[in-house]
Design a protein around this motif. Structure first.
Motif, mmCIF file in Angstrom:
data_model
loop_
_atom_site.group_PDB
_atom_site.id
_atom_site.type_symbol
_atom_site.label_atom_id
_atom_site.label_comp_id
_atom_site.label_asym_id
_atom_site.label_seq_id
_atom_site.Cartn_x
_atom_site.Cartn_y
_atom_site.Cartn_z
ATOM 1 N N ARG A 1 0.879 -1.213 0.049
ATOM 2 C CA ARG A 1 0.142 0.037 -0.062
ATOM 3 C C ARG A 1 0.839 1.230 0.107
ATOM 4 N N ILE A 2 0.790 1.924 -1.043
ATOM 5 C CA ILE A 2 1.730 3.060 -1.053
ATOM 6 C C ILE A 2 0.595 4.404 -0.924
ATOM 7 N N ALA A 3 1.439 5.448 -0.284
ATOM 8 C CA ALA A 3 0.679 6.711 0.012
ATOM 9 C C ALA A 3 1.480 7.647 -0.328
ATOM 10 N N PHE A 4 1.107 9.060 -0.696
ATOM 11 C CA PHE A 4 2.150 10.118 -0.970
ATOM 12 C C PHE A 4 1.680 11.199 -0.077
ATOM 13 N N LEU A 5 2.867 11.811 0.393
ATOM 14 C CA LEU A 5 2.476 12.969 1.370
ATOM 15 C C LEU A 5 3.081 14.089 0.428
ATOM 16 N N GLY A 6 2.013 14.797 -0.132
ATOM 17 C CA GLY A 6 2.469 15.886 -1.198
ATOM 18 C C GLY A 6 2.166 15.061 -2.524
ATOM 19 N N PHE A 7 2.590 15.763 -3.555
ATOM 20 C CA PHE A 7 2.273 15.175 -4.864
ATOM 21 C C PHE A 7 3.038 16.032 -5.986
ATOM 22 N N ASN A 8 3.824 15.294 -6.817
ATOM 23 C CA ASN A 8 4.644 16.037 -7.941
ATOM 24 C C ASN A 8 4.553 15.248 -9.011
ATOM 25 N N SER B 1 -0.663 -0.846 -12.960
ATOM 26 C CA SER B 1 -1.092 -2.313 -13.766
ATOM 27 C C SER B 1 -0.481 -3.309 -12.631
ATOM 28 N N SER B 2 0.125 -2.910 -11.603
ATOM 29 C CA SER B 2 0.727 -4.044 -10.967
ATOM 30 C C SER B 2 -0.161 -4.584 -9.960
ATOM 31 N N PRO B 3 -0.397 -5.899 -9.914
ATOM 32 C CA PRO B 3 -1.210 -6.616 -8.825
ATOM 33 C C PRO B 3 -0.851 -6.357 -7.474
ATOM 34 N N GLU B 4 0.587 -6.155 -7.425
ATOM 35 C CA GLU B 4 1.393 -5.975 -6.278
ATOM 36 C C GLU B 4 1.292 -4.695 -5.500
ATOM 37 N N ILE B 5 0.501 -3.618 -6.186
ATOM 38 C CA ILE B 5 0.645 -2.131 -5.802
ATOM 39 C C ILE B 5 -1.057 -2.078 -5.660
ATOM 40 N N SER B 6 -1.037 -1.317 -4.206
ATOM 41 C CA SER B 6 -2.385 -0.610 -3.906
ATOM 42 C C SER B 6 -2.110 0.911 -3.576
ATOM 43 N N LEU B 7 -2.839 1.940 -4.211
ATOM 44 C CA LEU B 7 -2.826 3.298 -3.907
ATOM 45 C C LEU B 7 -3.411 3.724 -2.781
ATOM 46 N N ALA B 8 -2.900 3.827 -1.512
ATOM 47 C CA ALA B 8 -3.537 3.900 -0.464
ATOM 48 C C ALA B 8 -4.090 5.454 -0.101
ATOM 49 N N GLY B 9 -3.537 6.385 -0.879
ATOM 50 C CA GLY B 9 -4.093 7.694 -0.599
ATOM 51 C C GLY B 9 -2.981 9.024 -0.582
ATOM 52 N N VAL B 10 -3.542 10.063 -0.812
ATOM 53 C CA VAL B 10 -2.584 11.248 -1.086
ATOM 54 C C VAL B 10 -3.061 12.183 0.054
ATOM 55 N N LEU B 11 -2.018 12.588 0.490
ATOM 56 C CA LEU B 11 -2.107 13.890 1.839
ATOM 57 C C LEU B 11 -2.247 15.210 0.744
ATOM 58 N N ALA B 12 -3.232 15.710 0.618
ATOM 59 C CA ALA B 12 -3.388 17.111 -0.432
ATOM 60 C C ALA B 12 -4.522 17.748 -0.059
ATOM 61 N N LYS B 13 -4.332 19.136 0.066
ATOM 62 C CA LYS B 13 -5.595 19.990 0.259
ATOM 63 C C LYS B 13 -6.237 20.320 -0.834
ATOM 64 N N GLU B 14 -5.688 20.213 -2.040
ATOM 65 C CA GLU B 14 -6.512 20.565 -3.313
ATOM 66 C C GLU B 14 -6.489 19.273 -4.212
ATOM 67 N N PRO B 15 -7.446 19.207 -5.220
ATOM 68 C CA PRO B 15 -7.574 18.245 -6.246
ATOM 69 C C PRO B 15 -6.147 18.174 -6.961
ATOM 70 N N LEU C 1 -4.602 10.119 7.134
ATOM 71 C CA LEU C 1 -3.936 9.374 5.856
ATOM 72 C C LEU C 1 -3.084 8.000 6.677
ATOM 73 N N PHE C 2 -2.795 8.067 7.640
ATOM 74 C CA PHE C 2 -2.176 6.940 8.315
ATOM 75 C C PHE C 2 -3.117 5.970 8.912
ATOM 76 N N ARG C 3 -4.159 6.652 9.566
ATOM 77 C CA ARG C 3 -5.047 5.738 10.129
ATOM 78 C C ARG C 3 -5.892 4.816 9.119
ATOM 79 N N ALA C 4 -6.532 5.592 8.128
ATOM 80 C CA ALA C 4 -7.366 5.104 7.051
ATOM 81 C C ALA C 4 -6.437 4.605 6.054
ATOM 82 N N GLY C 5 -5.370 5.096 5.682
ATOM 83 C CA GLY C 5 -4.698 4.552 4.395
ATOM 84 C C GLY C 5 -3.961 3.386 4.849
ATOM 85 N N LYS C 6 -3.243 3.348 5.926
ATOM 86 C CA LYS C 6 -2.462 2.243 6.526
ATOM 87 C C LYS C 6 -1.416 1.937 5.370
#
Length: 212
Positions: free
Chosen positions: A6-13, A25-39, A59-64
């Protein structure tokens, strides 16, 4: 014993966007979430957007997340889930440059994309090592795979033992490497710095480190 990372991003670029597209497309990857104030304007339109969070705690609690990619300048990271690995990929950092080159290459090179999927598979397997009564053979297998994918000349696995602030080398690979059974200090070794900080450490391995 399959498991996804489970991968999460703190910020996004832009680097995050390229990486997300490569790994979608990787079955081993799950995108858990992004910490961001805007779309996310850079999010690839070809893949579904992950959950957006407004606080690290949520993010840490729900995204794990198992892997946290930090794309913006932050202070001390607190409350990170147990076993979650942190990689700083702010613009200009060595990790960001490496990921950018790999992700750009993978748009044209299927082999590079397969390498990214191999890395994801190795990370997923590491998370279940503790389920083995004797983890050393599995760790040896994972280390050999990691060295093959990365082209590393040297590889080691260290574990904490009874002595405080020391790590024991339980596996080592490489020409002339004879470190198995040695104890390395947390403060004086390259590996110890990574263990103590809970994040990737990059630099030149020389005689100032105990592995050198």
């Amino acid at each position: 014993m399959g498991m996804s990372v489970r991968i999460a991003f703190l910020g996004f670029n832009e680097t995050c966007a390229q990486l997300a597209q490569c790994l979608a497309s990787s079955p081993e990857i799950s995108l858990a979430g992004v910490l961001a104030k805007e779309p996310l304007p850079d999010w690839p339109s070809s893949i579904p957007k992950p959950p957006l969070f407004s606080s690290r705690k949520e993010l840490f609690r729900a995204g794990k997340p198992d892997l946290l990619l930090v794309a913006e300048e932050v202070g001390e990271l607190k409350g990170i889930p147990t076993k979650c690995q942190v990689i700083k990929i702010q613009e200009g950092t060595p990790a960001a440059l490496l990921l950018e080159k790999m992700s750009r290459k993978s748009m044209f090179d299927a082999l590079a994309e397969e390498e990214l999927h191999q890395i994801a598979s190795i990370c997923a397997s590491v998370n279940v090592v503790e389920a083995y009564s004797d983890p050393i053979p599995k760790l040896a297998q994972l280390m050999d795979r990691a060295m093959a994918v990365s082209g590393a000349e040297m590889g080691m696995v260290l574990l904490p033992r009874e002595v405080l602030d020391e790590l024991e080398v339980v596996l080592a690979r490489g020409d002339g490497v004879r470190l198995v059974g040695r104890n390395l200090s947390v403060t004086g070794s390259f590996s110890g710095r990574a263990f103590d900080g809970g994040e990737t450490v990059q630099g030149k391995l020389d005689e100032s480190y105990e592995e050198g």
